[in-house]
Structure formats: structure tokens, C-alpha cells
Design a protein around this motif. Structure first.
Motif, PDB file in Angstrom:
ATOM      1  N   GLN A  77      -2.208  10.415  -0.348  1.00 45.93           N
ATOM      2  CA  GLN A  77      -1.812  11.815  -0.480  1.00 45.93           C
ATOM      3  C   GLN A  77      -3.011  12.688  -0.751  1.00 45.93           C
ATOM      4  O   GLN A  77      -4.018  12.243  -1.285  1.00 45.93           O
ATOM      5  N   THR A  78      -2.871  13.945  -0.379  1.00 42.84           N
ATOM      6  CA  THR A  78      -3.801  14.988  -0.773  1.00 42.84           C
ATOM      7  C   THR A  78      -2.960  16.075  -1.397  1.00 42.84           C
ATOM      8  O   THR A  78      -2.008  16.563  -0.797  1.00 42.84           O
ATOM      9  N   ILE A  79      -3.296  16.424  -2.621  1.00 43.78           N
ATOM     10  CA  ILE A  79      -2.581  17.502  -3.294  1.00 43.78           C
ATOM     11  C   ILE A  79      -3.623  18.395  -3.954  1.00 43.78           C
ATOM     12  O   ILE A  79      -4.393  17.940  -4.788  1.00 43.78           O
ATOM     13  N   GLY A  80      -3.680  19.630  -3.501  1.00 39.27           N
ATOM     14  CA  GLY A  80      -4.708  20.538  -4.003  1.00 39.27           C
ATOM     15  C   GLY A  80      -6.076  20.043  -3.583  1.00 39.27           C
ATOM     16  O   GLY A  80      -6.357  19.876  -2.409  1.00 39.27           O
ATOM     17  N   LYS A  81      -6.918  19.772  -4.579  1.00 36.43           N
ATOM     18  CA  LYS A  81      -8.274  19.287  -4.311  1.00 36.43           C
ATOM     19  C   LYS A  81      -8.427  17.815  -4.668  1.00 36.43           C
ATOM     20  O   LYS A  81      -9.533  17.320  -4.796  1.00 36.43           O
ATOM     21  N   THR A  82      -7.302  17.139  -4.799  1.00 37.56           N
ATOM     22  CA  THR A  82      -7.311  15.735  -5.204  1.00 37.56           C
ATOM     23  C   THR A  82      -6.788  14.849  -4.079  1.00 37.56           C
ATOM     24  O   THR A  82      -5.772  15.142  -3.464  1.00 37.56           O
ATOM     25  N   VAL A  83      -7.508  13.753  -3.846  1.00 42.54           N
ATOM     26  CA  VAL A  83      -7.154  12.784  -2.814  1.00 42.54           C
ATOM     27  C   VAL A  83      -6.826  11.462  -3.499  1.00 42.54           C
ATOM     28  O   VAL A  83      -7.517  11.055  -4.432  1.00 42.54           O
ATOM     29  N   VAL A  84      -5.778  10.795  -3.040  1.00 44.87           N
ATOM     30  CA  VAL A  84      -5.409   9.480  -3.562  1.00 44.87           C
ATOM     31  C   VAL A  84      -5.543   8.468  -2.427  1.00 44.87           C
ATOM     32  O   VAL A  84      -4.992   8.680  -1.343  1.00 44.87           O
ATOM     33  N   LEU A  85      -6.299   7.392  -2.694  1.00 42.21           N
ATOM     34  CA  LEU A  85      -6.473   6.311  -1.732  1.00 42.21           C
ATOM     35  C   LEU A  85      -5.954   5.012  -2.328  1.00 42.21           C
ATOM     36  O   LEU A  85      -6.000   4.816  -3.543  1.00 42.21           O
ATOM     37  N   TYR A  86      -5.493   4.127  -1.452  1.00 43.17           N
ATOM     38  CA  TYR A  86      -4.962   2.828  -1.878  1.00 43.17           C
ATOM     39  C   TYR A  86      -5.584   1.735  -1.027  1.00 43.17           C
ATOM     40  O   TYR A  86      -5.715   1.873   0.192  1.00 43.17           O
ATOM     41  N   ARG A  87      -5.998   0.668  -1.698  1.00 46.05           N
ATOM     42  CA  ARG A  87      -6.428  -0.537  -1.006  1.00 46.05           C
ATOM     43  C   ARG A  87      -5.989  -1.731  -1.838  1.00 46.05           C
ATOM     44  O   ARG A  87      -6.382  -1.857  -2.996  1.00 46.05           O
ATOM     45  N   PRO A  88      -5.147  -2.605  -1.280  1.00 46.50           N
ATOM     46  CA  PRO A  88      -4.700  -3.762  -2.054  1.00 46.50           C
ATOM     47  C   PRO A  88      -5.864  -4.704  -2.346  1.00 46.50           C
ATOM     48  O   PRO A  88      -6.771  -4.845  -1.532  1.00 46.50           O
ATOM     49  N   HIS A  89      -5.829  -5.303  -3.519  1.00 41.68           N
ATOM     50  CA  HIS A  89      -6.852  -6.274  -3.884  1.00 41.68           C
ATOM     51  C   HIS A  89      -6.715  -7.477  -2.952  1.00 41.68           C
ATOM     52  O   HIS A  89      -5.609  -7.976  -2.745  1.00 41.68           O
ATOM     53  N   PRO A  90      -7.830  -7.978  -2.386  1.00 36.89           N
ATOM     54  CA  PRO A  90      -7.718  -9.059  -1.405  1.00 36.89           C
ATOM     55  C   PRO A  90      -7.207 -10.382  -1.975  1.00 36.89           C
ATOM     56  O   PRO A  90      -6.569 -11.154  -1.266  1.00 36.89           O
ATOM     57  N   GLU A  91      -7.479 -10.654  -3.252  1.00 33.02           N
ATOM     58  CA  GLU A  91      -7.083 -11.940  -3.840  1.00 33.02           C
ATOM     59  C   GLU A  91      -5.859 -11.847  -4.736  1.00 33.02           C
ATOM     60  O   GLU A  91      -4.957 -12.665  -4.647  1.00 33.02           O
ATOM     61  N   LYS A  92      -5.851 -10.850  -5.632  1.00 32.31           N
ATOM     62  CA  LYS A  92      -4.770 -10.712  -6.598  1.00 32.31           C
ATOM     63  C   LYS A  92      -4.216  -9.284  -6.610  1.00 32.31           C
ATOM     64  O   LYS A  92      -4.527  -8.504  -7.486  1.00 32.31           O
ATOM     65  N   PRO A  93      -3.384  -8.931  -5.628  1.00 36.13           N
ATOM     66  CA  PRO A  93      -2.830  -7.568  -5.646  1.00 36.13           C
ATOM     67  C   PRO A  93      -1.876  -7.376  -6.821  1.00 36.13           C
ATOM     68  O   PRO A  93      -1.039  -8.233  -7.101  1.00 36.13           O
ATOM     69  N   GLU A  94      -2.060  -6.278  -7.526  1.00 38.26           N
ATOM     70  CA  GLU A  94      -1.200  -5.955  -8.663  1.00 38.26           C
ATOM     71  C   GLU A  94      -0.048  -5.047  -8.269  1.00 38.26           C
ATOM     72  O   GLU A  94       1.001  -5.071  -8.874  1.00 38.26           O
ATOM     73  N   ILE A  95      -0.275  -4.217  -7.268  1.00 37.53           N
ATOM     74  CA  ILE A  95       0.747  -3.279  -6.810  1.00 37.53           C
ATOM     75  C   ILE A  95       1.412  -3.872  -5.583  1.00 37.53           C
ATOM     76  O   ILE A  95       0.763  -4.159  -4.581  1.00 37.53           O
ATOM     77  N   ASN A  96       2.711  -4.062  -5.666  1.00 39.73           N
ATOM     78  CA  ASN A  96       3.462  -4.611  -4.535  1.00 39.73           C
ATOM     79  C   ASN A  96       4.246  -3.509  -3.854  1.00 39.73           C
ATOM     80  O   ASN A  96       5.250  -3.049  -4.358  1.00 39.73           O
ATOM     81  N   VAL A  97       3.733  -3.079  -2.701  1.00 42.73           N
ATOM     82  CA  VAL A  97       4.438  -2.057  -1.919  1.00 42.73           C
ATOM     83  C   VAL A  97       4.838  -2.634  -0.583  1.00 42.73           C
ATOM     84  O   VAL A  97       4.326  -3.562  -0.103  1.00 42.73           O
TER      85      VAL A  97
END
Length: 97
Positions: A77-97
């Protein structure tokens, strides 16, 4: 990686409380910026970046550019002047989407 609307919504909610860990300033997106974000993705899966007024590009332009430069990263997402990026950890992903 392509995210569904539901996955993006979940990532946006997880990123809400995070603080920006990197700033893009008057130099724009440099190799040092890409390197620093690559290192940040080694420690976390969601990253917030603030694009300052002095930057030569807007946050809406910077988000997709940063995601394209960092292997495996996805623009959430981009909201205002802030950008959010996501990259799953290659070995131990903590976020399950």
C-alpha cells in the motif's frame, strides 16, 4: 508475488502500528536504499518507508519501484507519503497470508 484484496487488507492491518524504518530523501532511490531495505527484510517481513517532500518522486511512484528493485518484495500500500512493502522470510515466514 501477487496478493489478493483480502491478503492486502490483512497486511495493511499488521503494518498499521509499525513505524517507518527508512526514509527516501532528495537523493531518491539509491543502491544504498535498496541495500538497507534488503537488510531490513532479513529481520522482518513488513517494512514501512517514508518518502520525504524533498524526494524527486512521489510515494505512489516509489512504492512499485522499490518492490521491483528488491527481489521477492511486493508493494502492499501507499498512503500519503508512506509505502508498505512485504517480503516473506525465505526460511521461517512469520506472517501467513
Amino acid at each position: 508475488m501477487t496478493l489478493s484484496a483480502k491478503q492486502r487488507a490483512e497486511l495493511r492491518s499488521l503494518a498499521h502500528h509499525l513505524k517507518a524504518i527508512h526514509h527516501v530523501g532528495k537523493e531518491g532511490i539509491t543502491p544504498a536504499t535498496i541495500s538497507a531495505l534488503g537488510d531490513a527484510f532479513n529481520k522482518r517481513e513488513l517494512v514501512k518507508i517514508k518518502v520525504q517532500d524533498s524526494a524527486p518522486l512521489t510515494a505512489a511512484e516509489a512504492g512499485p519501484l522499490l518492490a521491483a528493485e528488491i527481489p521477492g518484495a511486493t508493494h502492499v500500500q501507499t498512503i500519503g507519503k508512506t509505502v508498505v512493502l512485504y517480503r516473506p522470510h525465505p526460511e521461517k515466514p512469520e506472517i501467513n497470508v
